[in-house]
Design a protein around this motif. Structure first.
Motif, PDB file in Angstrom:
ATOM      1  N   THR A  61     -12.952 -17.492  -8.772  1.00 29.50           N
ATOM      2  CA  THR A  61     -13.223 -16.317  -7.941  1.00 29.50           C
ATOM      3  C   THR A  61     -11.986 -15.912  -7.149  1.00 29.50           C
ATOM      4  O   THR A  61     -11.765 -14.722  -6.890  1.00 29.50           O
ATOM      5  CB  THR A  61     -14.394 -16.591  -6.985  1.00 29.50           C
ATOM      6  OG1 THR A  61     -14.113 -17.769  -6.207  1.00 29.50           O
ATOM      7  CG2 THR A  61     -15.676 -16.793  -7.746  1.00 29.50           C
ATOM      8  N   ALA A  62     -11.166 -16.887  -6.770  1.00 32.82           N
ATOM      9  CA  ALA A  62      -9.928 -16.565  -6.049  1.00 32.82           C
ATOM     10  C   ALA A  62      -9.000 -15.740  -6.937  1.00 32.82           C
ATOM     11  O   ALA A  62      -8.409 -14.750  -6.477  1.00 32.82           O
ATOM     12  CB  ALA A  62      -9.231 -17.843  -5.588  1.00 32.82           C
ATOM     13  N   PHE A  63      -8.870 -16.125  -8.216  1.00 34.72           N
ATOM     14  CA  PHE A  63      -8.044 -15.351  -9.139  1.00 34.72           C
ATOM     15  C   PHE A  63      -8.621 -13.952  -9.349  1.00 34.72           C
ATOM     16  O   PHE A  63      -7.877 -12.963  -9.394  1.00 34.72           O
ATOM     17  CB  PHE A  63      -7.927 -16.077 -10.483  1.00 34.72           C
ATOM     18  CG  PHE A  63      -6.762 -17.025 -10.564  1.00 34.72           C
ATOM     19  CD1 PHE A  63      -5.473 -16.549 -10.701  1.00 34.72           C
ATOM     20  CD2 PHE A  63      -6.962 -18.395 -10.504  1.00 34.72           C
ATOM     21  CE1 PHE A  63      -4.391 -17.430 -10.775  1.00 34.72           C
ATOM     22  CE2 PHE A  63      -5.896 -19.276 -10.570  1.00 34.72           C
ATOM     23  CZ  PHE A  63      -4.605 -18.792 -10.707  1.00 34.72           C
ATOM     24  N   ALA A  64      -9.927 -13.849  -9.473  1.00 32.82           N
ATOM     25  CA  ALA A  64     -10.556 -12.552  -9.693  1.00 32.82           C
ATOM     26  C   ALA A  64     -10.323 -11.623  -8.501  1.00 32.82           C
ATOM     27  O   ALA A  64      -9.975 -10.446  -8.667  1.00 32.82           O
ATOM     28  CB  ALA A  64     -12.054 -12.734  -9.942  1.00 32.82           C
ATOM     29  N   VAL A  65     -10.509 -12.153  -7.304  1.00 34.68           N
ATOM     30  CA  VAL A  65     -10.327 -11.333  -6.106  1.00 34.68           C
ATOM     31  C   VAL A  65      -8.849 -10.960  -5.940  1.00 34.68           C
ATOM     32  O   VAL A  65      -8.525  -9.827  -5.573  1.00 34.68           O
ATOM     33  CB  VAL A  65     -10.853 -12.078  -4.869  1.00 34.68           C
ATOM     34  CG1 VAL A  65     -10.461 -11.346  -3.590  1.00 34.68           C
ATOM     35  CG2 VAL A  65     -12.365 -12.216  -4.946  1.00 34.68           C
ATOM     36  N   ALA A  66      -7.941 -11.907  -6.211  1.00 32.20           N
ATOM     37  CA  ALA A  66      -6.509 -11.607  -6.107  1.00 32.20           C
ATOM     38  C   ALA A  66      -6.123 -10.493  -7.074  1.00 32.20           C
ATOM     39  O   ALA A  66      -5.307  -9.616  -6.749  1.00 32.20           O
ATOM     40  CB  ALA A  66      -5.690 -12.865  -6.387  1.00 32.20           C
ATOM     41  N   THR A  67      -6.713 -10.504  -8.266  1.00 31.58           N
ATOM     42  CA  THR A  67      -6.445  -9.449  -9.238  1.00 31.58           C
ATOM     43  C   THR A  67      -6.922  -8.103  -8.714  1.00 31.58           C
ATOM     44  O   THR A  67      -6.218  -7.082  -8.831  1.00 31.58           O
ATOM     45  CB  THR A  67      -7.142  -9.768 -10.574  1.00 31.58           C
ATOM     46  OG1 THR A  67      -6.703 -11.045 -11.056  1.00 31.58           O
ATOM     47  CG2 THR A  67      -6.838  -8.703 -11.614  1.00 31.58           C
ATOM     48  N   THR A 105      -1.391 -26.477  -5.204  1.00 27.79           N
ATOM     49  CA  THR A 105      -0.847 -25.884  -6.429  1.00 27.79           C
ATOM     50  C   THR A 105      -1.661 -24.678  -6.864  1.00 27.79           C
ATOM     51  O   THR A 105      -1.105 -23.622  -7.208  1.00 27.79           O
ATOM     52  CB  THR A 105      -0.823 -26.927  -7.557  1.00 27.79           C
ATOM     53  OG1 THR A 105      -0.018 -28.034  -7.146  1.00 27.79           O
ATOM     54  CG2 THR A 105      -0.277 -26.327  -8.843  1.00 27.79           C
ATOM     55  N   ARG A 106      -2.985 -24.822  -6.858  1.00 28.29           N
ATOM     56  CA  ARG A 106      -3.832 -23.709  -7.289  1.00 28.29           C
ATOM     57  C   ARG A 106      -3.738 -22.535  -6.331  1.00 28.29           C
ATOM     58  O   ARG A 106      -3.729 -21.369  -6.760  1.00 28.29           O
ATOM     59  CB  ARG A 106      -5.277 -24.180  -7.418  1.00 28.29           C
ATOM     60  CG  ARG A 106      -5.497 -25.156  -8.569  1.00 28.29           C
ATOM     61  CD  ARG A 106      -6.959 -25.514  -8.754  1.00 28.29           C
ATOM     62  NE  ARG A 106      -7.141 -26.425  -9.863  1.00 28.29           N
ATOM     63  CZ  ARG A 106      -8.337 -26.839 -10.296  1.00 28.29           C
ATOM     64  NH1 ARG A 106      -9.446 -26.423  -9.688  1.00 28.29           N
ATOM     65  NH2 ARG A 106      -8.416 -27.664 -11.323  1.00 28.29           N
ATOM     66  N   ALA A 107      -3.678 -22.819  -5.046  1.00 29.96           N
ATOM     67  CA  ALA A 107      -3.536 -21.724  -4.074  1.00 29.96           C
ATOM     68  C   ALA A 107      -2.210 -20.999  -4.288  1.00 29.96           C
ATOM     69  O   ALA A 107      -2.146 -19.761  -4.223  1.00 29.96           O
ATOM     70  CB  ALA A 107      -3.621 -22.271  -2.657  1.00 29.96           C
ATOM     71  N   GLY A 108      -1.134 -21.753  -4.561  1.00 29.96           N
ATOM     72  CA  GLY A 108       0.155 -21.130  -4.826  1.00 29.96           C
ATOM     73  C   GLY A 108       0.121 -20.279  -6.081  1.00 29.96           C
ATOM     74  O   GLY A 108       0.718 -19.194  -6.126  1.00 29.96           O
ATOM     75  N   LEU A 109      -0.597 -20.748  -7.116  1.00 30.08           N
ATOM     76  CA  LEU A 109      -0.719 -19.959  -8.340  1.00 30.08           C
ATOM     77  C   LEU A 109      -1.495 -18.669  -8.097  1.00 30.08           C
ATOM     78  O   LEU A 109      -1.157 -17.615  -8.655  1.00 30.08           O
ATOM     79  CB  LEU A 109      -1.409 -20.796  -9.423  1.00 30.08           C
ATOM     80  CG  LEU A 109      -0.583 -21.928 -10.032  1.00 30.08           C
ATOM     81  CD1 LEU A 109      -1.443 -22.773 -10.962  1.00 30.08           C
ATOM     82  CD2 LEU A 109       0.623 -21.368 -10.779  1.00 30.08           C
ATOM     83  N   GLY A 147       0.894 -16.349  -6.299  1.00 29.25           N
ATOM     84  CA  GLY A 147       1.903 -15.899  -7.251  1.00 29.25           C
ATOM     85  C   GLY A 147       1.345 -14.911  -8.254  1.00 29.25           C
ATOM     86  O   GLY A 147       2.010 -13.937  -8.630  1.00 29.25           O
ATOM     87  N   TRP A 148       0.098 -15.146  -8.697  1.00 31.57           N
ATOM     88  CA  TRP A 148      -0.565 -14.232  -9.623  1.00 31.57           C
ATOM     89  C   TRP A 148      -0.728 -12.852  -8.992  1.00 31.57           C
ATOM     90  O   TRP A 148      -0.504 -11.824  -9.645  1.00 31.57           O
ATOM     91  CB  TRP A 148      -1.913 -14.796 -10.036  1.00 31.57           C
ATOM     92  CG  TRP A 148      -2.775 -13.858 -10.823  1.00 31.57           C
ATOM     93  CD1 TRP A 148      -3.904 -13.211 -10.395  1.00 31.57           C
ATOM     94  CD2 TRP A 148      -2.591 -13.472 -12.191  1.00 31.57           C
ATOM     95  NE1 TRP A 148      -4.427 -12.445 -11.403  1.00 31.57           N
ATOM     96  CE2 TRP A 148      -3.647 -12.580 -12.514  1.00 31.57           C
ATOM     97  CE3 TRP A 148      -1.648 -13.789 -13.163  1.00 31.57           C
ATOM     98  CZ2 TRP A 148      -3.767 -12.003 -13.765  1.00 31.57           C
ATOM     99  CZ3 TRP A 148      -1.755 -13.210 -14.420  1.00 31.57           C
ATOM    100  CH2 TRP A 148      -2.813 -12.338 -14.709  1.00 31.57           C
ATOM    101  N   PHE A 149      -1.093 -12.818  -7.729  1.00 34.09           N
ATOM    102  CA  PHE A 149      -1.226 -11.544  -7.015  1.00 34.09           C
ATOM    103  C   PHE A 149       0.097 -10.769  -7.052  1.00 34.09           C
ATOM    104  O   PHE A 149       0.130  -9.569  -7.362  1.00 34.09           O
ATOM    105  CB  PHE A 149      -1.638 -11.806  -5.562  1.00 34.09           C
ATOM    106  CG  PHE A 149      -1.443 -10.626  -4.658  1.00 34.09           C
ATOM    107  CD1 PHE A 149      -2.351  -9.584  -4.640  1.00 34.09           C
ATOM    108  CD2 PHE A 149      -0.333 -10.555  -3.818  1.00 34.09           C
ATOM    109  CE1 PHE A 149      -2.165  -8.482  -3.823  1.00 34.09           C
ATOM    110  CE2 PHE A 149      -0.136  -9.470  -2.990  1.00 34.09           C
ATOM    111  CZ  PHE A 149      -1.050  -8.426  -2.988  1.00 34.09           C
ATOM    112  N   GLY A 150       1.209 -11.446  -6.770  1.00 31.39           N
ATOM    113  CA  GLY A 150       2.502 -10.779  -6.782  1.00 31.39           C
ATOM    114  C   GLY A 150       2.883 -10.299  -8.168  1.00 31.39           C
ATOM    115  O   GLY A 150       3.430  -9.196  -8.327  1.00 31.39           O
TER     116      GLY A 150
END
Length: 429
Positions: free
Chosen positions: A101-107, A46-50, A53-56
């Protein structure tokens, strides 16, 4: 055919070389982000999918800003920093160790990628004439797929979930590949600037911005066509095609991988042929044909779902055939869509036109996956097949309705003038 498809200006040829080299790096990592985040870095599905999705979502939200910056400052001043940001962000994926950190890097990656495609398309359009632009965009798509295919083959032989360092290596290599087109652009100091005629103070502001683009009736019709086609076409590949193949046609994930590889091979082998066959022909006719080809691909997949569960070979052949037919349709869409977009665009707003064209894929990329799951879960996937086939045929009708809004030149119904033949040099005595 390759020589004929190459652009006349050497600067454009070098830009295409950068596309190929950076695509190899993209192919190294493209299939593995979800696996890397879950199986290597320990994020839940779920978190990986989020994160993905956040990147898109961030990319889609920033794309209009990128188009404005391209028109105001020139594509060069936008693309170069975006390439650097993308390189830093992609390399930083090697260091991800938590959801935060995954969210930060995706951003960071999304910020870098938000204006890359529209900026690079704007640069390539500025280096090519109307007569050759369609051929060049088709070649760009073929090189992009060739590079991704080569990168995927390399990484497929190297990565190992039990050895995280293998994933770190491919992300670092992908980061380096982002620098390649940047270095090429740096060697072309006169490429990617605002046109001289629009570089006066306030020119872009007086052009009306995105309101002017949206008032362009032919382009507005093209955007609607693109949204319908990509929602029922491209956006279904990641979720709809895969889920239907595995759950309804009951093929293995390996067959899906073979099918996607076949799709890439079809594009690389047939793109140059299609570029030549489409010269001087109606672009709206080609777009209508794309909708029909995509609908045919989904019908073949639907047949595999009806017949395949009792016959594994028939199911596998149907899934692979669907991907191959879909790839054939892509070879018609890839040169025509950007060529028609830039035929409608003005120099003052070319960045915004290309940004809106790229946003079509972002919007459909959100709608397609969300709707595919529930539709496939109903009536053994039959409703999904009916919806996507009907959507593709609706897109064909929209493309045909666009023709009357275009001039013959915009619709591509002309014979490109032959390239001038240089006069022979006098023989030396």
């Amino acid at each position: 055919m390759l020589r004929r498809a190459l652009p006349a200006r050497p600067e454009a040829r070098r830009i295409l070389l950068g596309t190929l080299l950076s695509a190899i790096g993209r192919g190294l990592t493209l299939p593995f982000l979800f696996i890397y985040l879950t199986d290597v870095r320990g994020l839940t599905d779920t978190r990986a999918g989020l994160v993905i999705g956040w990147f898109g979502a961030v990319t889609l939200a920033l794309s209009p800003v990128g188009g404005t910056l391209i028109d105001r400052f020139g594509a060069r001043r936008v693309v170069l920093p975006c390439l650097a940001i993308s390189a830093v962000g992609t390399g930083s994926l090697a260091l991800v160790d938590s959801t935060a950190t995954a969210f930060a890097v995706a951003t960071l990656i999304a910020v870098g990628g938000s204006a890359l495609w529209s900026g690079q398309t704007t640069i390539l359009a500025s280096l090519t004439g109307e007569a050759e632009r369609q051929r060049v965009f088709g070649l760009q798509f073929a090189l992009l797929n060739l590079g991704i295919g080569v990168g995927g083959l390399i990484s497929g032989a190297l990565v190992d979930v039990a050895r995280p360092v293998t994933f770190q290596a491919i992300y670092l290599l992908d980061a380096l590949s982002y620098l390649t087109p940047g270095l090429i652009l740096l060697t072309l100091p006169h490429v990617g600037h605002r046109p001289a005629a629009t570089a006066t103070a306030g020119a872009t502001r007086s052009a009306g911005g995105y309101l002017t683009v949206l008032r362009d009736r032919p382009f507005r019709r093209l955007v609607i066509f693109g949204l319908v086609l990509t929602t029922c076409g491209y956006a279904q590949i990641e979720v709809g095609f895969t889920a239907y193949s595995v759950r309804v046609a009951e093929v293995t994930p390996r067959v899906v991988a073979w099918a996607l590889a076949c799709n890439t091979v079809m594009i690389v082998l047939s793109q140059l042929v299609m570029i030549r066959r489409m010269e001087g022909r109606s672009r709206t006719g080609a777009l209508a044909a794309v909708g029909a080809v995509f609908a045919t691909a989904w019908l073949v997949l639907g047949a595999a779902g009806l017949i395949g569960p009792g016959n594994a070979l028939v199911a596998a052949l149907g899934v692979v055939a669907c991907a191959a037919i879909f790839g054939f349709g892509e070879t018609m869409l890839s040169p025509v869509m950007p060529a028609l977009t830039n035929a409608l665009a003005t120099d003052e707003l070319r960045g915004r036109y290309n940004a809106m064209s790229s946003m079509i894929f972002g919007v459909s990329g959100v709608i397609g996956p969300i709707t595919a799951g529930p539709l496939i879960g109903a009536a053994d996937g039959r409703i999904w097949v009916v919806v996507v086939v009907g959507g593709c045929l609706t897109a064909s009708a929209l493309a045909l309705s666009l023709r009357r809004l275009l001039t013959p030149g915009q619709d591509g119904r002309f014979t490109p003038a032959p390239a001038p033949v240089p006069a022979p040099e006098p023989a030396s005595r």
